[in-house]
Design a protein around this motif. Structure first.
Motif, PDB file in Angstrom:
ATOM      1  N   VAL A 159       8.845 -71.806  44.950  1.00  0.00           N
ATOM      2  CA  VAL A 159       7.448 -72.163  44.682  1.00  0.00           C
ATOM      3  C   VAL A 159       7.052 -71.696  43.291  1.00  0.00           C
ATOM      4  O   VAL A 159       6.414 -72.433  42.528  1.00  0.00           O
ATOM      5  N   ASN A 160       7.433 -70.485  42.932  1.00  0.00           N
ATOM      6  CA  ASN A 160       7.112 -69.972  41.599  1.00  0.00           C
ATOM      7  C   ASN A 160       7.782 -70.792  40.508  1.00  0.00           C
ATOM      8  O   ASN A 160       7.204 -71.019  39.444  1.00  0.00           O
ATOM      9  N   GLN A 161       8.995 -71.272  40.772  1.00  0.00           N
ATOM     10  CA  GLN A 161       9.699 -72.091  39.785  1.00  0.00           C
ATOM     11  C   GLN A 161       8.984 -73.431  39.599  1.00  0.00           C
ATOM     12  O   GLN A 161       8.775 -73.870  38.468  1.00  0.00           O
ATOM     13  N   VAL A 162       8.597 -74.069  40.702  1.00  0.00           N
ATOM     14  CA  VAL A 162       7.887 -75.343  40.611  1.00  0.00           C
ATOM     15  C   VAL A 162       6.522 -75.128  39.959  1.00  0.00           C
ATOM     16  O   VAL A 162       6.108 -75.904  39.090  1.00  0.00           O
ATOM     17  N   LYS A 163       5.846 -74.080  40.375  1.00  0.00           N
ATOM     18  CA  LYS A 163       4.532 -73.781  39.806  1.00  0.00           C
ATOM     19  C   LYS A 163       4.655 -73.534  38.306  1.00  0.00           C
ATOM     20  O   LYS A 163       3.818 -73.990  37.526  1.00  0.00           O
ATOM     21  N   GLY A 164       5.698 -72.843  37.902  1.00  0.00           N
ATOM     22  CA  GLY A 164       5.928 -72.584  36.481  1.00  0.00           C
ATOM     23  C   GLY A 164       6.143 -73.850  35.685  1.00  0.00           C
ATOM     24  O   GLY A 164       5.855 -73.909  34.491  1.00  0.00           O
ATOM     25  N   TYR A 165       6.651 -74.898  36.336  1.00  0.00           N
ATOM     26  CA  TYR A 165       6.864 -76.178  35.659  1.00  0.00           C
ATOM     27  C   TYR A 165       5.533 -76.885  35.403  1.00  0.00           C
ATOM     28  O   TYR A 165       5.363 -77.571  34.409  1.00  0.00           O
ATOM     29  N   PHE A 166       4.558 -76.699  36.305  1.00  0.00           N
ATOM     30  CA  PHE A 166       3.286 -77.397  36.202  1.00  0.00           C
ATOM     31  C   PHE A 166       2.145 -76.540  35.661  1.00  0.00           C
ATOM     32  O   PHE A 166       1.112 -77.074  35.277  1.00  0.00           O
ATOM     33  N   VAL A 167       2.307 -75.215  35.660  1.00  0.00           N
ATOM     34  CA  VAL A 167       1.243 -74.313  35.208  1.00  0.00           C
ATOM     35  C   VAL A 167       1.811 -73.355  34.175  1.00  0.00           C
ATOM     36  O   VAL A 167       2.834 -72.715  34.406  1.00  0.00           O
ATOM     37  N   ALA A 168       1.136 -73.253  33.027  1.00  0.00           N
ATOM     38  CA  ALA A 168       1.576 -72.357  31.962  1.00  0.00           C
ATOM     39  C   ALA A 168       1.300 -70.901  32.355  1.00  0.00           C
ATOM     40  O   ALA A 168       0.574 -70.625  33.314  1.00  0.00           O
ATOM     41  N   ALA A 169       1.857 -69.982  31.610  1.00  0.00           N
ATOM     42  CA  ALA A 169       1.702 -68.544  31.896  1.00  0.00           C
ATOM     43  C   ALA A 169       0.241 -68.110  31.875  1.00  0.00           C
ATOM     44  O   ALA A 169      -0.155 -67.202  32.598  1.00  0.00           O
ATOM     45  N   ASP A 170      -0.566 -68.770  31.044  1.00  0.00           N
ATOM     46  CA  ASP A 170      -1.986 -68.403  30.959  1.00  0.00           C
ATOM     47  C   ASP A 170      -2.832 -69.054  32.048  1.00  0.00           C
ATOM     48  O   ASP A 170      -4.046 -68.870  32.097  1.00  0.00           O
ATOM     49  N   GLY A 171      -2.207 -69.843  32.932  1.00  0.00           N
ATOM     50  CA  GLY A 171      -2.929 -70.465  34.036  1.00  0.00           C
ATOM     51  C   GLY A 171      -3.375 -71.893  33.755  1.00  0.00           C
ATOM     52  O   GLY A 171      -3.884 -72.560  34.643  1.00  0.00           O
ATOM     53  N   SER A 172      -3.190 -72.354  32.542  1.00  0.00           N
ATOM     54  CA  SER A 172      -3.602 -73.718  32.209  1.00  0.00           C
ATOM     55  C   SER A 172      -2.545 -74.714  32.686  1.00  0.00           C
ATOM     56  O   SER A 172      -1.356 -74.400  32.719  1.00  0.00           O
ATOM     57  N   PRO A 173      -2.979 -75.918  33.054  1.00  0.00           N
ATOM     58  CA  PRO A 173      -2.004 -76.914  33.525  1.00  0.00           C
ATOM     59  C   PRO A 173      -1.142 -77.428  32.381  1.00  0.00           C
ATOM     60  O   PRO A 173      -1.600 -77.566  31.248  1.00  0.00           O
ATOM     61  N   ARG A 174       0.098 -77.693  32.676  1.00  0.00           N
ATOM     62  CA  ARG A 174       1.013 -78.278  31.694  1.00  0.00           C
ATOM     63  C   ARG A 174       0.944 -79.792  31.861  1.00  0.00           C
ATOM     64  O   ARG A 174       1.715 -80.401  32.599  1.00  0.00           O
ATOM     65  N   THR A 175       0.002 -80.395  31.163  1.00  0.00           N
ATOM     66  CA  THR A 175      -0.268 -81.814  31.350  1.00  0.00           C
ATOM     67  C   THR A 175       0.927 -82.687  30.997  1.00  0.00           C
ATOM     68  O   THR A 175       1.132 -83.723  31.624  1.00  0.00           O
ATOM     69  N   ASP A 176       1.723 -82.274  30.022  1.00  0.00           N
ATOM     70  CA  ASP A 176       2.882 -83.084  29.659  1.00  0.00           C
ATOM     71  C   ASP A 176       3.846 -83.215  30.838  1.00  0.00           C
ATOM     72  O   ASP A 176       4.335 -84.307  31.140  1.00  0.00           O
ATOM     73  N   ASN A 177       4.105 -82.131  31.542  1.00  0.00           N
ATOM     74  CA  ASN A 177       4.997 -82.178  32.696  1.00  0.00           C
ATOM     75  C   ASN A 177       4.353 -82.921  33.868  1.00  0.00           C
ATOM     76  O   ASN A 177       5.031 -83.639  34.597  1.00  0.00           O
ATOM     77  N   ILE A 178       3.058 -82.728  34.053  1.00  0.00           N
ATOM     78  CA  ILE A 178       2.351 -83.416  35.130  1.00  0.00           C
ATOM     79  C   ILE A 178       2.401 -84.926  34.895  1.00  0.00           C
ATOM     80  O   ILE A 178       2.676 -85.704  35.816  1.00  0.00           O
ATOM     81  N   VAL A 179       2.161 -85.353  33.658  1.00  0.00           N
ATOM     82  CA  VAL A 179       2.189 -86.784  33.328  1.00  0.00           C
ATOM     83  C   VAL A 179       3.586 -87.360  33.557  1.00  0.00           C
ATOM     84  O   VAL A 179       3.733 -88.473  34.081  1.00  0.00           O
ATOM     85  N   LYS A 180       4.617 -86.600  33.204  1.00  0.00           N
ATOM     86  CA  LYS A 180       5.990 -87.079  33.421  1.00  0.00           C
ATOM     87  C   LYS A 180       6.257 -87.323  34.906  1.00  0.00           C
ATOM     88  O   LYS A 180       6.819 -88.361  35.283  1.00  0.00           O
ATOM     89  N   VAL A 181       5.867 -86.394  35.744  1.00  0.00           N
ATOM     90  CA  VAL A 181       6.124 -86.519  37.182  1.00  0.00           C
ATOM     91  C   VAL A 181       5.304 -87.664  37.770  1.00  0.00           C
ATOM     92  O   VAL A 181       5.825 -88.487  38.537  1.00  0.00           O
ATOM     93  N   VAL A 182       4.038 -87.740  37.404  1.00  0.00           N
ATOM     94  CA  VAL A 182       3.190 -88.820  37.909  1.00  0.00           C
ATOM     95  C   VAL A 182       3.748 -90.164  37.457  1.00  0.00           C
ATOM     96  O   VAL A 182       3.815 -91.125  38.235  1.00  0.00           O
TER      97      VAL A 182
END
Length: 82
Positions: free
Chosen positions: A41-64
């Motif tokens: 879960v932490n690995q997947v979360k790390g892919y979608f959420v940056a260390a500062d808590g902001s969403p990683r939109t580039d990765n989210i857009v790729k998956v969507v």
């Protein structure tokens, strides 16, 4: 002198037992289903959420985009087959 060697050997055996017990405890922890699930879960979360808590939109857009592409392909296949 013989007792001292025996005491030394017994001490070494005790240290080895403690080290082995610690190693076994670590292995049990690392291989427990909860620990593995938490790590994944932490690995997947790390892919979608940056260390500062902001969403990683580039990765989210790729998956969507990938999900949308798969849905479109399946839709096209259904139309071709019918």
């Amino acid at each position: 002198m013989g007792d001292r060697n025996l005491s030394s050997i017994e001490g070494d055996i005790e240290v080895t037992r403690e080290r082995l017990a610690s190693t076994i405890d670590q292995l049990v922890y690392r291989t427990s289903p909860k620990t593995i699930a938490r790590r994944e879960v932490n690995q997947v979360k790390g892919y979608f959420v940056a260390a500062d808590g902001s969403p990683r939109t580039d990765n989210i857009v790729k998956v969507v985009g990938g999900v949308v592409a798969v849905v479109v392909v399946f839709g096209l296949i259904r139309k071709i087959v019918k």
